[in-house]
Each structure stands twice: as C-alpha cells, then as structure tokens.
Design a protein around this motif. Structure first.
Motif, PDB file in Angstrom:
ATOM      1  N   TRP A  37      51.775 -23.836  66.107  1.00  0.00           N
ATOM      2  CA  TRP A  37      52.155 -22.935  65.024  1.00  0.00           C
ATOM      3  C   TRP A  37      51.588 -21.545  65.298  1.00  0.00           C
ATOM      4  CZ3 TRP A  37      53.089 -24.487  59.454  1.00  0.00           C
ATOM      5  CH2 TRP A  37      53.641 -25.774  59.360  1.00  0.00           C
ATOM      6  N   SER A  38      52.282 -20.525  64.860  1.00  0.00           N
ATOM      7  CA  SER A  38      51.779 -19.157  64.984  1.00  0.00           C
ATOM      8  C   SER A  38      50.753 -18.890  63.884  1.00  0.00           C
ATOM      9  CB  SER A  38      52.929 -18.155  64.850  1.00  0.00           C
ATOM     10  OG  SER A  38      53.410 -18.123  63.517  1.00  0.00           O
ATOM     11  N   ASN A  39      49.909 -17.888  64.112  1.00  0.00           N
ATOM     12  CA  ASN A  39      48.917 -17.520  63.095  1.00  0.00           C
ATOM     13  C   ASN A  39      49.601 -17.135  61.790  1.00  0.00           C
ATOM     14  OD1 ASN A  39      46.922 -17.916  64.963  1.00  0.00           O
ATOM     15  ND2 ASN A  39      46.395 -15.764  65.195  1.00  0.00           N
ATOM     16  N   LYS A  40      50.705 -16.423  61.896  1.00  0.00           N
ATOM     17  CA  LYS A  40      51.430 -15.978  60.705  1.00  0.00           C
ATOM     18  C   LYS A  40      51.944 -17.176  59.904  1.00  0.00           C
ATOM     19  CE  LYS A  40      54.975 -12.695  59.327  1.00  0.00           C
ATOM     20  NZ  LYS A  40      55.897 -11.667  59.803  1.00  0.00           N
ATOM     21  N   ALA A  41      52.504 -18.156  60.596  1.00  0.00           N
ATOM     22  CA  ALA A  41      53.034 -19.346  59.924  1.00  0.00           C
ATOM     23  C   ALA A  41      51.909 -20.161  59.283  1.00  0.00           C
ATOM     24  CB  ALA A  41      53.812 -20.210  60.912  1.00  0.00           C
ATOM     25  N   VAL A  42      50.784 -20.288  59.974  1.00  0.00           N
ATOM     26  CA  VAL A  42      49.635 -21.029  59.431  1.00  0.00           C
ATOM     27  C   VAL A  42      49.096 -20.327  58.193  1.00  0.00           C
ATOM     28  CG1 VAL A  42      47.253 -21.769  59.879  1.00  0.00           C
ATOM     29  CG2 VAL A  42      49.016 -22.101  61.616  1.00  0.00           C
ATOM     30  N   ALA A  43      48.978 -19.002  58.273  1.00  0.00           N
ATOM     31  CA  ALA A  43      48.475 -18.230  57.127  1.00  0.00           C
ATOM     32  C   ALA A  43      49.364 -18.433  55.905  1.00  0.00           C
ATOM     33  CB  ALA A  43      48.378 -16.750  57.489  1.00  0.00           C
ATOM     34  N   ALA A  44      50.666 -18.415  56.109  1.00  0.00           N
ATOM     35  CA  ALA A  44      51.601 -18.618  54.996  1.00  0.00           C
ATOM     36  C   ALA A  44      51.537 -20.047  54.464  1.00  0.00           C
ATOM     37  CB  ALA A  44      53.024 -18.287  55.444  1.00  0.00           C
ATOM     38  N   GLU A  45      51.484 -21.016  55.352  1.00  0.00           N
ATOM     39  CA  GLU A  45      51.467 -22.443  54.959  1.00  0.00           C
ATOM     40  C   GLU A  45      50.228 -22.803  54.159  1.00  0.00           C
ATOM     41  OE1 GLU A  45      52.490 -26.521  54.749  1.00  0.00           O
ATOM     42  OE2 GLU A  45      53.718 -24.792  55.296  1.00  0.00           O
ATOM     43  N   LEU A  46      49.079 -22.242  54.531  1.00  0.00           N
ATOM     44  CA  LEU A  46      47.816 -22.641  53.905  1.00  0.00           C
ATOM     45  C   LEU A  46      47.308 -21.655  52.862  1.00  0.00           C
ATOM     46  CD1 LEU A  46      45.999 -24.115  57.021  1.00  0.00           C
ATOM     47  CD2 LEU A  46      47.289 -25.308  55.252  1.00  0.00           C
ATOM     48  N   GLY A  47      48.102 -20.651  52.542  1.00  0.00           N
ATOM     49  CA  GLY A  47      47.751 -19.748  51.451  1.00  0.00           C
ATOM     50  C   GLY A  47      46.711 -18.695  51.774  1.00  0.00           C
ATOM     51  N   PHE A  48      46.534 -18.369  53.042  1.00  0.00           N
ATOM     52  CA  PHE A  48      45.676 -17.229  53.383  1.00  0.00           C
ATOM     53  C   PHE A  48      46.434 -15.971  52.984  1.00  0.00           C
ATOM     54  CE2 PHE A  48      43.993 -20.436  56.318  1.00  0.00           C
ATOM     55  CZ  PHE A  48      42.627 -20.241  56.182  1.00  0.00           C
ATOM     56  N   SER A  49      45.712 -14.935  52.582  1.00  0.00           N
ATOM     57  CA  SER A  49      46.390 -13.725  52.125  1.00  0.00           C
ATOM     58  C   SER A  49      47.148 -13.031  53.247  1.00  0.00           C
ATOM     59  CB  SER A  49      45.406 -12.768  51.456  1.00  0.00           C
ATOM     60  OG  SER A  49      44.323 -12.480  52.321  1.00  0.00           O
ATOM     61  N   ASN A  50      46.653 -13.142  54.481  1.00  0.00           N
ATOM     62  CA  ASN A  50      47.337 -12.572  55.643  1.00  0.00           C
ATOM     63  C   ASN A  50      46.717 -13.159  56.911  1.00  0.00           C
ATOM     64  OD1 ASN A  50      44.922 -11.072  56.098  1.00  0.00           O
ATOM     65  ND2 ASN A  50      45.681  -9.477  54.724  1.00  0.00           N
ATOM     66  N   GLU A  51      47.247 -12.763  58.060  1.00  0.00           N
ATOM     67  CA  GLU A  51      46.733 -13.286  59.327  1.00  0.00           C
ATOM     68  C   GLU A  51      45.281 -12.891  59.554  1.00  0.00           C
ATOM     69  OE1 GLU A  51      49.347 -13.055  62.913  1.00  0.00           O
ATOM     70  OE2 GLU A  51      50.670 -12.043  61.466  1.00  0.00           O
ATOM     71  N   SER A  52      44.919 -11.699  59.136  1.00  0.00           N
ATOM     72  CA  SER A  52      43.551 -11.221  59.311  1.00  0.00           C
ATOM     73  C   SER A  52      42.561 -12.111  58.555  1.00  0.00           C
ATOM     74  CB  SER A  52      43.446  -9.773  58.828  1.00  0.00           C
ATOM     75  OG  SER A  52      42.133  -9.309  58.953  1.00  0.00           O
ATOM     76  N   HIS A  53      42.941 -12.509  57.350  1.00  0.00           N
ATOM     77  CA  HIS A  53      42.096 -13.392  56.548  1.00  0.00           C
ATOM     78  C   HIS A  53      41.922 -14.742  57.249  1.00  0.00           C
ATOM     79  CE1 HIS A  53      41.612 -15.871  52.617  1.00  0.00           C
ATOM     80  NE2 HIS A  53      40.435 -15.529  53.080  1.00  0.00           N
ATOM     81  N   LEU A  54      43.020 -15.269  57.797  1.00  0.00           N
ATOM     82  CA  LEU A  54      42.959 -16.515  58.559  1.00  0.00           C
ATOM     83  C   LEU A  54      41.999 -16.362  59.737  1.00  0.00           C
ATOM     84  CD1 LEU A  54      43.918 -19.312  59.689  1.00  0.00           C
ATOM     85  CD2 LEU A  54      45.795 -18.066  60.765  1.00  0.00           C
ATOM     86  N   CYS A  55      42.149 -15.294  60.502  1.00  0.00           N
ATOM     87  CA  CYS A  55      41.314 -15.092  61.692  1.00  0.00           C
ATOM     88  C   CYS A  55      39.839 -14.945  61.320  1.00  0.00           C
ATOM     89  CB  CYS A  55      41.796 -13.870  62.472  1.00  0.00           C
ATOM     90  SG  CYS A  55      43.407 -14.117  63.233  1.00  0.00           S
ATOM     91  N   HIS A  56      39.567 -14.248  60.231  1.00  0.00           N
ATOM     92  CA  HIS A  56      38.180 -14.053  59.792  1.00  0.00           C
ATOM     93  C   HIS A  56      37.547 -15.394  59.416  1.00  0.00           C
ATOM     94  CE1 HIS A  56      34.721 -12.131  57.942  1.00  0.00           C
ATOM     95  NE2 HIS A  56      34.917 -12.912  56.903  1.00  0.00           N
ATOM     96  N   GLU A  57      38.234 -16.174  58.599  1.00  0.00           N
ATOM     97  CA  GLU A  57      37.708 -17.478  58.179  1.00  0.00           C
ATOM     98  C   GLU A  57      37.568 -18.419  59.377  1.00  0.00           C
ATOM     99  OE1 GLU A  57      36.735 -18.937  55.106  1.00  0.00           O
ATOM    100  OE2 GLU A  57      36.661 -16.855  54.470  1.00  0.00           O
TER     101      GLU A  57
END
Length: 106
Positions: free
Chosen positions: A68-88
């Motif tokens: 999965w792409s970072n963008k798709a994962v962020a959307a699927e799991l409710g991260f506010s954006n890709e940056s938030h996903l990467c930070h966490e």
C-alpha cells in the motif's frame, strides 16, 4: 471495573470502529473515558491512547509491507495526512514507512 470491558475479546475491532479514538472507544463500551483508562492501565499496562497509536502503526506497517502507498494507508487508518503517518511511524519504529515497503527489482 465494569464486567462489560472484561468481556470484550476483539479490542482491535473496537478501536477500528472508534477510528482509534479512546473517547469514542469508551462511548461504544459504554463507560467513561477515565474508566477505560484505568482498565487499560490494569490490563495492558498503558493508556488507551498509546495502545491505539501502537495498533494503528502496527496495522500501517502491515499494509505498507503488502504494498500500500503511504497516502492510501493514511486515508484507510484515519491519519490526517501522509506527514502525520510518517511522524507516528517513525516514533514507534525508528524509521520511515518506506523502509518497510516491499522491495521491487531486488
């Protein structure tokens, strides 16, 4: 402690239903947020907030490993954006999500 919390077998499902928000998890149980915090401290040795962030990152890692792409994962799991996903993700795993992605052409 309320017995209803002890009967919950699939906390991951409940967390996903609550979009990984401890207050929503408590409302779904139905108990107060403070009651849920005490239960988690007693049974999981951490707060529901930390537990749900770890769960979300663990699911994210699994999805990224599957391609999965970072963008798709962020959307699927409710991260506010890709940056938030990467930070966490970096906070829990010490590296960026792409370091766990599939290796193509190697």
């Amino acid at each position: 402690m309320k017995a209803c919390l002890s009967r919950i077998e699939n906390w991951e499902f409940l967390a996903r239903q609550a979009q990984f928000q401890p207050a929503t998890m408590a409302a779904l149980c139905p108990v107060s947020l403070r009651h849920l915090q005490r239960f988690f401290t007693d049974h999981f040795s951490q707060t529901p907030g930390i537990w749900s962030r770890q769960l979300r990152c663990r699911i994210a890692r699994q999805l990224i490993t599957e391609g999965w792409s970072n963008k798709a994962v962020a959307a699927e799991l409710g991260f506010s954006n890709e940056s938030h996903l990467c930070h966490e993700f970096r906070r829990f795993y010490g590296g960026p999500p792409r370091s766990f992605g599939p290796r193509f052409g190697t």
